[in-house]
Design a protein around this motif. Structure first.
Motif, PDB file in Angstrom:
ATOM      1  N   TYR A 219     -32.949 -39.689  89.188  1.00 38.74           N
ATOM      2  CA  TYR A 219     -31.898 -40.182  88.776  1.00 38.74           C
ATOM      3  C   TYR A 219     -31.127 -40.979  89.308  1.00 38.74           C
ATOM      4  O   TYR A 219     -30.406 -41.748  88.306  1.00 38.74           O
ATOM      5  CB  TYR A 219     -31.796 -38.856  88.049  1.00 38.74           C
ATOM      6  CG  TYR A 219     -30.123 -39.215  87.188  1.00 38.74           C
ATOM      7  CD1 TYR A 219     -30.477 -39.948  85.954  1.00 38.74           C
ATOM      8  CD2 TYR A 219     -28.735 -39.245  87.426  1.00 38.74           C
ATOM      9  CE1 TYR A 219     -29.555 -40.052  85.035  1.00 38.74           C
ATOM     10  CE2 TYR A 219     -28.112 -39.072  86.678  1.00 38.74           C
ATOM     11  CZ  TYR A 219     -28.519 -39.923  85.720  1.00 38.74           C
ATOM     12  OH  TYR A 219     -27.532 -40.085  84.514  1.00 38.74           O
ATOM     13  N   ILE A 220     -30.639 -40.843  90.585  1.00 42.88           N
ATOM     14  CA  ILE A 220     -29.635 -41.396  90.921  1.00 42.88           C
ATOM     15  C   ILE A 220     -30.419 -43.136  91.817  1.00 42.88           C
ATOM     16  O   ILE A 220     -29.632 -43.524  91.824  1.00 42.88           O
ATOM     17  CB  ILE A 220     -29.084 -40.355  92.651  1.00 42.88           C
ATOM     18  CG1 ILE A 220     -28.037 -39.834  91.769  1.00 42.88           C
ATOM     19  CG2 ILE A 220     -28.341 -41.275  93.238  1.00 42.88           C
ATOM     20  CD1 ILE A 220     -27.525 -37.997  93.052  1.00 42.88           C
ATOM     21  N   ALA A 221     -31.280 -42.600  92.230  1.00 40.57           N
ATOM     22  CA  ALA A 221     -32.312 -43.791  92.919  1.00 40.57           C
ATOM     23  C   ALA A 221     -32.822 -44.826  91.739  1.00 40.57           C
ATOM     24  O   ALA A 221     -32.585 -46.444  91.426  1.00 40.57           O
ATOM     25  CB  ALA A 221     -33.593 -43.934  93.152  1.00 40.57           C
ATOM     26  N   LEU A 222     -32.878 -44.621  90.747  1.00 42.79           N
ATOM     27  CA  LEU A 222     -32.756 -45.250  89.237  1.00 42.79           C
ATOM     28  C   LEU A 222     -32.011 -46.542  89.082  1.00 42.79           C
ATOM     29  O   LEU A 222     -33.125 -47.521  88.872  1.00 42.79           O
ATOM     30  CB  LEU A 222     -32.385 -44.557  87.772  1.00 42.79           C
ATOM     31  CG  LEU A 222     -33.497 -44.655  86.452  1.00 42.79           C
ATOM     32  CD1 LEU A 222     -34.260 -44.340  86.193  1.00 42.79           C
ATOM     33  CD2 LEU A 222     -32.621 -44.288  85.467  1.00 42.79           C
TER      34      LEU A 222
END
Lengths: 257, 272, 248
Positions: A219-222
């Motif tokens: 999610y954070i790397a998205l």
């Protein structure tokens, strides 16, 4: 009949196919071994395994209690079963908020824990395991309860007249006969734990190597590193498929035994 | 960026956009089909009318709706709808083709991903700036006095992930203050940081000054001198995908020209 | 000889009430006959401790097993063996481990229990099946294994619930003979529940006729035949009342 069925098939399989088609296969190895994915991968498998153990240790007794609840008032049985199944239908984030209310430093249980022992649960790997167990427990309990109810009660009668205490009867007769259901429940709760995101991010936080599991990392790397996000997504999809295929095998072997 | 890399990132963005649209189910809600009354341009010629959708950074979620009410009463027949979220995620949706009329981001870098894709119909204008502040629970149980406490492993501190605007701002602040921060969590957005401070699980978190004000008595703010040199800007721009370009531009201009007072009241800094 | 039974009790299950009086001299075999729903299986469940009493008491060899007012010995601590109609061999254990099960619960070490189980199976001509799973033996073999499984615990009272009902008709006489032989050498008492008079005739010293939860008549089969006290008794003994009705 056929057309909606095809649409349903596309709806289910389409996103997975798209994900696999667009995955950066040429860089996959590099991404998986990279600084974002690798710690998350290890953390996810470690915590999911731990939470599955927690689910089995706590869930089997709960399933046994529920399986023996026929003599209870009907309302009590209904409420108990609804409570057990709630995490299944609850938005995971809400589960995370609820866990915070209970176990945060100012929570119902968290506050006495903190003041008495200085123990803080959020931001720890234990918090991840708790969030995952919360999400995975219903799968295990419902699966095992169904399996226990499916065991012919005459086996327990036979065991008792052969000198087995209720505990020995459960451990050596009823539970082994419910083993396929236990295996299925454990595998499902493992898979659910591996995919747990909402409750984890809300309750446990996100720190690489400590609380940043695969879904959180994805999610954070998205937005900044979509390649890494998709690499994680591929791993999760593959694990899900393997788990479900393995489950099928286990069901079959379980029934054959 | 090489062509292959560009194509790959576009593809990725497209996939992610598809997922985001599918997951939030906002495709239907947002789609303004051509010719529908809601999105058609006015025929009376007495100014803009119809409905637009504004994607905006979560930190604007009290100010912008207030401004929109003023805009709507000044221009009867108009409706402004909002979709608030993390700027980065919203930008990814817009690049993936989400039918949005106006975008207000929480950082110029985020807006740049939209302008780079040539999706704005006018140059972005900065409407406000924001600075970080330390948020602590009202009783300040960690006895936090300043940024230096973020390097103390014994204290529980949280910040935004460096990959989102509030996190990159936090990183700059720590660099300026020469503090080797040891956060206990990198939250995906500022709400995550604020929640953990409000529940008392974190002794401190770095959030926007506006978030501290919006949280009222639930947290206490501690100003950070270095934050003045690490402000984040809020650019707004109408988007070329808009089916009601006149209204999109009118609302953008309204916010730029009339928003200062409300933004300042919410704790934002003036554009410059 | 063991198996002195004095059991006078009432069991209530919803609408159904069983009033039983089962008194046995040591070493006797009693057949309990009656229609389905007469309360035969309920009587066995009460003796085994699977169903608690509503009133009355059960005393076996001078030991109080159950008293509705005073106390209850759970099934696992009663010197009572029970062989169910479907033999309920544990499907996840081998035949040998099934028989060893009741020895292990009595505290025997695993190797010793298995050895005793093998010897017992050998004695009863079942030595070829030790390593098989219950699913791999015939119905008649399963019934005999279940009998051995109960006997190795040396119960004072052996309860057999319709031991032949699940067996093919043409195999019944042979198995009936086997059970007869087992009961002849069994030092305790036994109660055989059956709806088949042929079983009662072959296996039992005495017969109790049960109907609707009450004892209609008790005595040696010859006496019941000669002087039935109830029309149903003569009809039952003539085999004229097949499995009519249903119930507990």
């Amino acid at each position: 009949m056929i057309a909606p069925a095809v649409v349903a098939g596309v709806l289910l399989a389409g996103p997975l196919v798209a994900l696999l088609v667009r995955a950066p296969w040429d860089r996959l190895g590099e991404l998986l071994a990279g600084p974002v994915v690798l710690p998350a991968l290890g953390l996810s498998f470690g915590t999911a395994s731990a939470s599955t153990v927690v689910c089995v240790v706590l869930g089997v007794p709960l399933a046994a209690v529920l399986a023996g609840s026929d003599g209870w008032p009907r309302l009590l049985t209904r409420v108990a079963r609804a409570v057990v199944a709630t995490p299944l239908v609850l938005p995971p984030v809400v589960g995370g908020i609820a866990l915070l209310m209970l176990l945060s430093r100012t929570g119902l249980l968290g506050q006495p824990l903190f003041t008495a022992f200085g123990v803080t649960i959020p931001f720890t790997t234990a918090a991840v395991v708790i969030a995952q167990a919360f999400a995975g427990l219903p799968f295990l309990v419902l699966s095992v309860e169904g399996a226990l109810r499916g065991v012919d009660p005459r086996f327990a009668v036979a065991a008792a007249t052969l000198g087995a205490s209720p505990w020995a009867t459960f451990m050596h007769v009823t539970l082994p006969l419910a083993a396929p259901g236990l295996a299925a429940g454990a595998v499902l709760s493992f898979a659910r734990a591996l995919g747990e995101f909402g409750a984890t991010i809300t309750f446990a936080g996100s720190l690489p190597g400590v609380t940043e599991t695969m879904p959180v990392a994805a999610y954070i790397a998205l937005t900044s590193d979509p390649g890494a996000a998709i690499a994680i997504a591929v791993v999760l999809v593959v694990v899900a498929l393997v788990v479900l295929l393995a489950l099928r095998e286990r069901w079959l072997t379980g029934l054959r035994a | 960026m090489s062509r292959a890399a560009a194509r790959r990132s576009l593809e990725c963005a497209a996939v992610l956009g598809l997922l985001a649209v599918a997951v939030t189910g906002c495709a239907e809600q947002r789609s303004a089909t051509p010719g529908s009354p809601a999105s058609s341009s006015p025929s009376t010629g007495r100014g803009p009318a119809g409905t637009i959708t504004v994607d905006a950074a979560a930190s604007l979620n009290t100010v912008l709706p207030k401004l929109a009410r003023g805009f709507e009463s000044a221009h009867p027949g108009t409706t402004v709808r909002f979709s608030f979220g993390g700027s980065s995620a919203l930008a990814a949706q817009i690049v993936a083709g989400a039918p949005v009329d106006v975008f207000a981001a929480a950082s110029t870098a985020t807006m740049a991903t939209v302008t780079d894709a040539r999706l704005t119909s006018a140059a972005p204008v900065t409407i406000a700036r924001n600075r970080l502040e330390i948020a602590v629970p009202p009783a300040n149980p960690g006895r936090i006095t300043g940024l230096a406490d973020f390097a103390d492993a014994a204290r529980t501190v949280v910040v935004c992930d460096p990959q989102v605007p509030c996190g990159s701002a936090a990183r700059r602040v720590f660099e300026l203050a020469e503090v080797a921060a040891k956060p206990d969590s990198y939250e995906p957005d500022v709400t995550g940081v604020l929640t953990k401070v409000e529940t008392g699980d974190a002794d401190a978190g770095l959030v926007y000054r506006t978030d501290v004000l919006a949280a009222g008595s639930k947290v206490k703010g501690i100003p950070v001198p270095q934050a003045a040199d690490a402000v984040t800007a809020y650019p707004i721009a109408p988007l070329s995908a808009s089916r009601n370009a006149a209204l999109a531009r009118a609302f953008t201009d309204y916010v730029v020209q009339r928003g200062a007072a409300d933004l300042a009241a919410a704790g934002f800094l003036p554009p410059r | 000889m063991t198996g002195t039974l004095e059991a006078r009790f009432r069991v209530r299950r919803g609408e159904f009430v069983l009033d039983a009086e089962l008194v046995l001299a040591p070493g006797t075999v009693l057949a309990v006959v009656g229609r389905n729903g007469a309360g035969k299986s309920t009587a066995l469940a009460a003796l085994a401790g699977v169903t608690p009493l509503s009133a009355g008491r059960i005393v076996l060899d001078g030991r109080l097993l159950d008293d509705a007012a005073a106390g209850f010995v759970p099934p696992e601590r009663r010197p009572v063996g029970l062989v169910l109609q479907q033999p309920a061999l544990f499907p996840h254990l081998t035949v040998q481990d099934n028989v060893a099960f009741g020895l292990r619960t009595a505290g025997a070490p695993k190797a010793e229990a298995r050895e005793q189980a093998r010897t017992a199976l050998d004695e009863h001509g079942l030595g070829d099946f030790v390593d098989r799973r219950p699913a791999q033996v015939s119905g008649g073999q399963a019934a005999r294994i279940a009998l051995v499984r109960a006997l190795v615990r040396r119960p004072a009272l052996l309860l057999l619930d319709e031991p032949l009902a699940a067996i093919d008709a043409e195999l019944r006489p042979a198995l009936r003979g086997t059970i007869r032989g087992v009961l002849d050498s069994f030092p305790g008492s036994a109660i055989v529940v059956t709806h088949d008079i042929a079983d009662a005739e072959a296996l039992a010293d005495e017969v109790v006729v049960l109907d609707a939860g009450r004892v209609l008549q008790r005595g040696p089969l010859g006496v019941l035949r000669a002087e039935p006290t109830d029309p149903l008794v003569s009809r039952l003994l003539a085999g004229a009342v097949p499995n009519a009705g249903s119930g507990p």
